[in-house]
Scaffold this active site. Structure first.
Site, PDB file in Angstrom:
ATOM      1  N   GLU A  39       0.828  -1.104  -0.041  1.00  0.00           N
ATOM      2  CA  GLU A  39      -0.133  -0.078   0.063  1.00  0.00           C
ATOM      3  C   GLU A  39       0.913   1.327  -0.117  1.00  0.00           C
ATOM      4  OE1 GLU A  39      -3.556   2.069   2.669  1.00  0.00           O
ATOM      5  OE2 GLU A  39      -2.002   0.351   3.663  1.00  0.00           O
ATOM      6  N   LYS A 107      -9.749   2.264  -2.362  1.00  0.00           N
ATOM      7  CA  LYS A 107      -9.782   1.560  -1.312  1.00  0.00           C
ATOM      8  C   LYS A 107     -11.473   2.082  -0.692  1.00  0.00           C
ATOM      9  CE  LYS A 107      -7.749   1.431   3.206  1.00  0.00           C
ATOM     10  NZ  LYS A 107      -6.520   2.056   4.168  1.00  0.00           N
ATOM     11  N   CYS A 141      -5.485  -3.060   2.584  1.00  0.00           N
ATOM     12  CA  CYS A 141      -5.236  -2.983   3.981  1.00  0.00           C
ATOM     13  C   CYS A 141      -6.535  -3.169   4.743  1.00  0.00           C
ATOM     14  CB  CYS A 141      -4.590  -1.418   4.211  1.00  0.00           C
ATOM     15  SG  CYS A 141      -3.558  -1.606   6.065  1.00  0.00           S
TER      16      CYS A 141
END
Length: 254
Positions: A39, A107, A141
């Site tokens: 990330e 995300k 994540c």
């Protein structure tokens, strides 16, 4: 197909150093069809204050990913802090092919605990990318904590999680990666950084897990490593046919 997981350190907000360092770390092609970085691999995770340079940096980083994909004769995946066409900051996971074409996923679950939701805009769609006979669900994540959003609807074979996941929550990282693989009958590719920044220490634990929850390959220490694993699609298909868990899944949408 083969996947190389690239576990590396990051210097916070030092784009030039990070890209040059990754040039050296990648070195010669490993024969993998896909290389997965972490990330925000070019800048480090900055929940706040990343807006000023994110747009220009993202163009440069994407150009670097295209160059690497062509050089490695493989796809390259990793997330980048970038500004979209509306001027909104996104944590965007790019999946870049050797011919320069790419897909991306923004995300969905922003890490409010660190303030990511104050500066960034969340994505609103799941993205599955097909490459060399494998369908990959792209995730970033904190998405790992939300199983409904990532539930296998029969539309993917492997999940990619790129992360800056701190050492104090490493048990959660290890446990949830395995859970996602088992419950979705898929491979999971989890790539996390090492080193430290102003907020956290990171120990990596980058790994490839199969649908049984077994480790196919992984980084064995909190050091920079490039580890390659094979995703055996024939074995995955046989397991799904023999033990069709997904046929009994609850019917819901996220």
């Amino acid at each position: 197909m083969k996947v190389s997981i690239v576990q590396h350190t990051i210097r916070c907000d030092d784009l030039k150093w990070n890209l040059k360092h990754l040039d050296e770390l990648l070195g010669e092609p490993s024969g993998a069809g896909l290389y997965v970085l972490t990330e925000t691999f070019a800048t480090g995770f900055m929940a706040e204050g990343a807006t000023a340079q994110a747009g220009k940096q993202a163009e440069q980083v994407l150009a670097w990913m295209k160059y690497q994909a062509a050089w490695l004769h493989a796809a390259v995946a990793g997330s980048v802090a970038m500004v979209d066409e509306l001027g909104q900051l996104r944590n965007r996971l790019y999946f870049v092919r050797p011919d320069g074409t790419f897909d991306f996923y923004d995300k969905r679950h922003l890490f409010a605990y660190a303030g990511e939701n104050r500066d960034y805009v969340a994505g609103d769609r799941r993205v599955v990318v097909a490459w060399q006979g494998v369908r990959f669900l792209l995730q970033v994540c904190y998405d790992l904590r939300f199983p409904v959003f990532s539930r296998n609807r029969g539309d993917y074979d492997a999940m990619i999680y790129v992360a800056n996941w701190p050492d104090k929550r490493r048990d959660v990282w290890q446990t949830l990666l395995k859970a996602r693989a088992i419950e979705n009958q898929c491979f999971v590719v989890g790539v996390n950084r090492v080193g430290s920044d102003q907020a956290c220490n990171y120990v990596g634990d980058s790994v490839v897990i199969d649908a049984y929850g077994r480790t196919v390959a992984g980084c064995t220490s909190a050091t920079e490593q490039v580890v390659t694993a094979e995703l055996n699609m024939d074995e995955l298909r046989r397991f799904r046919e023999k033990f069709p868990v997904l046929d009994d899944a609850d019917n819901f949408s996220a």
